[in-house]
Motif scaffolding. Structure first.
Motif, PDB file in Angstrom:
ATOM      1  N   PRO A  21       0.816  -1.222   0.000  1.00 12.93           N
ATOM      2  CA  PRO A  21       0.000   0.000   0.000  1.00 12.93           C
ATOM      3  C   PRO A  21       0.849   1.271   0.000  1.00 12.93           C
ATOM      4  CG  PRO A  21       0.020  -0.999   2.168  1.00 12.93           C
ATOM      5  CD  PRO A  21       0.696  -1.970   1.257  1.00 12.93           C
ATOM      6  N   GLY A  22       0.447   2.207  -0.790  1.00  9.97           N
ATOM      7  CA  GLY A  22       1.072   3.525  -0.778  1.00  9.97           C
ATOM      8  C   GLY A  22       0.301   4.426   0.169  1.00  9.97           C
ATOM      9  N   PRO A  23       0.731   5.680   0.295  1.00 13.35           N
ATOM     10  CA  PRO A  23       0.078   6.607   1.227  1.00 13.35           C
ATOM     11  C   PRO A  23      -1.424   6.735   0.961  1.00 13.35           C
ATOM     12  CG  PRO A  23       2.091   7.560   0.350  1.00 13.35           C
ATOM     13  CD  PRO A  23       1.886   6.278  -0.363  1.00 13.35           C
ATOM     14  N   ALA A  24      -1.805   6.717  -0.298  1.00 15.29           N
ATOM     15  CA  ALA A  24      -3.224   6.934  -0.621  1.00 15.29           C
ATOM     16  C   ALA A  24      -4.095   5.806  -0.063  1.00 15.29           C
ATOM     17  CB  ALA A  24      -3.397   7.034  -2.132  1.00 15.29           C
ATOM     18  N   GLN A  25      -3.661   4.557  -0.296  1.00 18.70           N
ATOM     19  CA  GLN A  25      -4.450   3.421   0.201  1.00 18.70           C
ATOM     20  C   GLN A  25      -4.517   3.436   1.719  1.00 18.70           C
ATOM     21  OE1 GLN A  25      -2.210   3.244  -2.366  1.00 18.70           O
ATOM     22  NE2 GLN A  25      -2.182   1.145  -3.169  1.00 18.70           N
ATOM     23  N   VAL A  26      -3.377   3.788   2.330  1.00 16.30           N
ATOM     24  CA  VAL A  26      -3.336   3.798   3.790  1.00 16.30           C
ATOM     25  C   VAL A  26      -4.301   4.851   4.324  1.00 16.30           C
ATOM     26  CG1 VAL A  26      -1.881   4.320   5.775  1.00 16.30           C
ATOM     27  CG2 VAL A  26      -1.013   2.876   3.944  1.00 16.30           C
ATOM     28  N   TRP A  27      -4.311   5.964   3.686  1.00 10.96           N
ATOM     29  CA  TRP A  27      -5.223   7.044   4.103  1.00 10.96           C
ATOM     30  C   TRP A  27      -6.673   6.586   3.994  1.00 10.96           C
ATOM     31  CZ3 TRP A  27      -5.312  11.071   6.950  1.00 10.96           C
ATOM     32  CH2 TRP A  27      -6.330  12.004   6.814  1.00 10.96           C
ATOM     33  N   GLU A  28      -6.942   5.906   2.888  1.00 15.28           N
ATOM     34  CA  GLU A  28      -8.286   5.396   2.626  1.00 15.28           C
ATOM     35  C   GLU A  28      -8.696   4.423   3.731  1.00 15.28           C
ATOM     36  OE1 GLU A  28      -9.735   2.455  -0.762  1.00 15.28           O
ATOM     37  OE2 GLU A  28      -8.531   4.132  -1.514  1.00 15.28           O
ATOM     38  N   GLN A  29      -7.780   3.501   4.073  1.00 14.34           N
ATOM     39  CA  GLN A  29      -8.089   2.499   5.093  1.00 14.34           C
ATOM     40  C   GLN A  29      -8.268   3.139   6.473  1.00 14.34           C
ATOM     41  OE1 GLN A  29      -9.122  -0.534   4.904  1.00 14.34           O
ATOM     42  NE2 GLN A  29      -8.990  -0.250   2.692  1.00 14.34           N
ATOM     43  N   ALA A  30      -7.485   4.201   6.710  1.00 12.07           N
ATOM     44  CA  ALA A  30      -7.655   4.905   7.986  1.00 12.07           C
ATOM     45  C   ALA A  30      -9.085   5.409   8.093  1.00 12.07           C
ATOM     46  CB  ALA A  30      -6.666   6.057   8.088  1.00 12.07           C
ATOM     47  N   GLY A  31      -9.591   5.970   6.982  1.00 10.62           N
ATOM     48  CA  GLY A  31     -10.971   6.436   6.946  1.00 10.62           C
ATOM     49  C   GLY A  31     -11.933   5.281   7.182  1.00 10.62           C
TER      50      GLY A  31
END
Ligand SMILES: Nc1ncnc2c1ncn2[C@@H]1O[C@H](COP(=O)(O)OP(=O)(O)OP(=O)(O)O)[C@@H](O)[C@H]1O
Ligand SMILES: [Mg+2]
Lengths: 285, 330
Positions: free
Chosen positions: B59-69
């Motif tokens: 996962p890159g930053p974008a996916q991680v951000w998405e999962q945090a949400g």
């Protein structure tokens, strides 16, 4: 009028070292009268601090002993207050609280008002009331030393012990504090033992100067009574022949009779200079 | 240095205004961490694209951000469910009591799976308890060791022996001992909690103990002599001299301990399957869905952030109790 007050009899001390016992002091005998001002002078490392610490009870003599007003000294106590060379104020307590700590020990259980008055009175003696709420880090070296003296005086000691109290100060501040000490001594009449490296200081302040021989096994070399009228004034005394005679005697003792034997090759001298730069200097001027 | 870093800024602004001048001096200080962060994200993003795992792309930053949400959403959903569950129970209880006034109303706890935020809370709570217990033991023993040469000599071999032990070696023993010893019908804490907390404690002890002992034994000899001349009573001596003098070292130890405790806890939770962030990571790993790696990454970053915040909290506490407000604390 003067009674036998403080007696050091045949005091000797051995320090255990890896190479066997080291005899620092041997057969030190001294009788000190009440209210007397004594200076201890001698070369660095001869054992002055050791003598003072034995009187304070911080060190125990191996041989002989110290008797104060008929009781043997076995442990430290507020009746033998110590002014340490580097002030040793508790850095986390304000000037007032530092003195109060001592007052609370001596006036234990007394009403708050009385404690407060006594603290302020002693700060008054050293002219430090204006800084009573400051932390030690916020005042100058000379002021710290004053507070150290106030703390010692607040214990109402029978004997005031001072280990090079002004050693770390500049000449002007030192002169100032010497005057303060003379004033306080005249006022309170405590017995004082003071270690010094400064010949002028010794002559100016003392009733007697105790000159110590070089160690190991150091002892009292000569005792020089200073019979100058009090109050003494440093300016007036500067041209006083008696004063200069006393000075000369002390200097003769230190630099002729007890000359420190030091090698004079270049390397050693450099090393010694480096040493004395951070250590204390014998003030011969 | 500040000038060379922002030459364009200093030219374009009027140097006469002191406020702006101050700001331009501060800009590098504020800007540099941001630059570091952006660089890190860029590298992460670049590298992540090129790593293919069996669970899909790293996962890159974008996916991680998405999962945090997603994790936040799940938590909120679970909350709503729990609230509804309790509301239903209360309503039912009220109805029963209305029919039969002697009916003892009872509320069963919600048993839904703990969310990410529940796990964070569990871990935080566990580490704090373990750390507190360890500190309450370590500081007094450390002071004793620092004060008395003989107790130090007696305890030192034990310290040296136990200090290097990995917490994970303790874990099986602690688990067994807790199951054997901690038996009660209505336990105040769950066994897994006690196991985790004890493991954390065992590792938190040593840095605090050693640093306290060193701090106390290195108190300026003159200050100790002052205390002797004043004949301070042992308790006054402790309060007025020993504690203030050794506060900096005690806190150095405490901060080390808390850092270690936090690391140890995550590992222990993973290994022992005790609730907490470690279990979250492990469960996601076992789960092995396409989002798992991103969710683990969220947990990893959270662990780091919490570790950082805990350290800052200790630092603030040190500032609060330290007498030396001017000392540079890092
Ligand atoms: N705890 C100790 N263990 C071993 N030797 C010691 C100890 N304390 C002092 N000495 C030795 O005793 C001698 C006298 O030391 P002391 O500190 O009394 O000297 P001093 O005259 O006060 O010197 P200075 O003027 O430099 O302060 C020195 O040679 C010192 O090395
Ligand atoms: Mg000395």
């Amino acid at each position: 009028m003067m009674s036998k007050h403080l007696e050091l009899t045949q005091v000797g001390i051995d320090f255990p070292t890896p190479k066997g016992a080291f005899t620092a002091l041997q057969e030190v005998n001294l009788r000190i009268n009440k209210g007397e001002f004594i200076s201890l002078i001698g070369h660095s490392g001869c054992g002055k601090s050791t003598v003072l610490n034995i009187v304070a009870g911080l060190l125990n003599a191996t041989r002989g002993g110290v008797i104060l007003d008929g009781a043997e000294v076995t442990q430290p106590g507020p009746e033998r207050a110590v002014v340490f060379q580097n002030h040793s104020l508790l850095p986390w307590l304000s000037v007032y609280k530092n003195v109060e700590l001592a007052v609370k020990q001596t006036l234990r259980g007394k009403p708050k008002k009385q404690i407060r008055e006594w603290v302020m009175h002693n700060l008054e003696l050293v002219h430090m009331t204006h800084a009573s709420d400051k932390l030690p880090a916020e005042i100058s070296g000379g002021m710290k030393q004053r507070v150290g003296i106030a703390r010692a005086l607040a214990m109402e000691p029978k004997v005031l012990l001072m280990d090079e109290p002004f050693g770390a100060l500049d000449a002007l501040t030192r002169a100032h504090l010497q005057d303060s000490v003379m004033e306080i001594h005249a006022q309170l009449g405590n017995t004082v033992i003071m270690i010094t490296h400064d010949v002028d200081e010794a002559v100016l302040l003392s009733d007697r100067i105790v000159m110590m021989t070089n160690g190991p096994a150091a002892t009292v070399g000569e005792v020089l009574p200073i019979e100058l009228a009090r109050p003494r004034d440093r300016l007036a005394l500067a041209d006083n022949p008696t004063y200069n005679h006393y000075r000369h005697q002390v200097l003769t003792f230190l630099y002729e009779k007890q000359k420190k034997i030091e090698p004079v090759n270049a390397k050693q001298t450099a090393a010694n200079k480096a040493c004395s730069a951070k250590g204390k200097k014998i003030d011969a001027a | 240095m500040s000038k060379s870093a922002t030459p364009v800024l200093s030219i374009s602004q009027t140097p006469s205004n002191p406020w702006i001048e101050k700001l331009t001096q501060r800009v590098p200080l504020l800007l540099l961490p941001v630059i570091g962060l952006v660089l890190f994200l860029a590298v992460w993003n670049g590298v992540a694209k090129n790593i293919d795992t069996s669970l899909g792309q790293f996962p890159g930053p974008a996916q991680v951000w998405e999962q945090a949400g997603a994790l936040v959403d799940e938590h909120n959903q679970q909350r709503t469910k729990a609230e509804a569950f309790y509301a239903r129970q209360e309503q039912r209880n009220a109805e029963r009591v209305a029919q039969d006034p002697t009916y003892p109303a009872k509320i069963r706890p919600f048993t839904g799976a703990p969310t990410f935020f529940d796990q964070i809370w569990t871990s935080l709570y566990t580490v704090m308890v373990g750390f507190l217990v360890a500190s309450l033991v370590a500081v007094p023993i450390g002071i004793l060791c620092g004060l008395s040469r003989s107790s130090y000599t007696a305890i030192n071999p034990l310290i040296q022996l136990f200090k290097p032990i990995s917490p994970l070696a303790w874990l099986p023993l602690v688990t067994m001992v807790v199951s054997a010893v901690y038996v009660s019908d209505d336990p105040m804490f769950s066994k897994s909690f006690v196991t985790s907390a004890v493991t954390v404690s065992l590792c938190c002890l040593w840095p605090t103990l050693i640093n306290t002992a060193v701090g106390v034994s290195n108190i300026d000899k003159d200050l100790l002599n002052v205390s002797r001349v004043l004949r301070l009573k042992p308790l006054t001596h402790l309060r007025k001299i020993v504690l203030p003098a050794s506060i900096p070292m005690i806190f150095t130890g405490l901060r080390l301990s808390l850092g270690i405790g936090w690391m140890v806890l995550i590992a222990a939770e993973m290994l022992a399957q005790n609730p907490g962030l470690g279990k979250f990571v492990w469960d996601e790993f076992q789960n092995g869905s396409s989002a798992s790696l991103a969710r683990i990454m969220v947990a990893v970053l959270t662990i780091g952030a919490i570790g950082f915040v805990l350290d800052r909290l200790m630092l603030s506490l040190q500032r609060l109790v330290s007498w030396d407000k001017n000392s540079v604390l890092r």
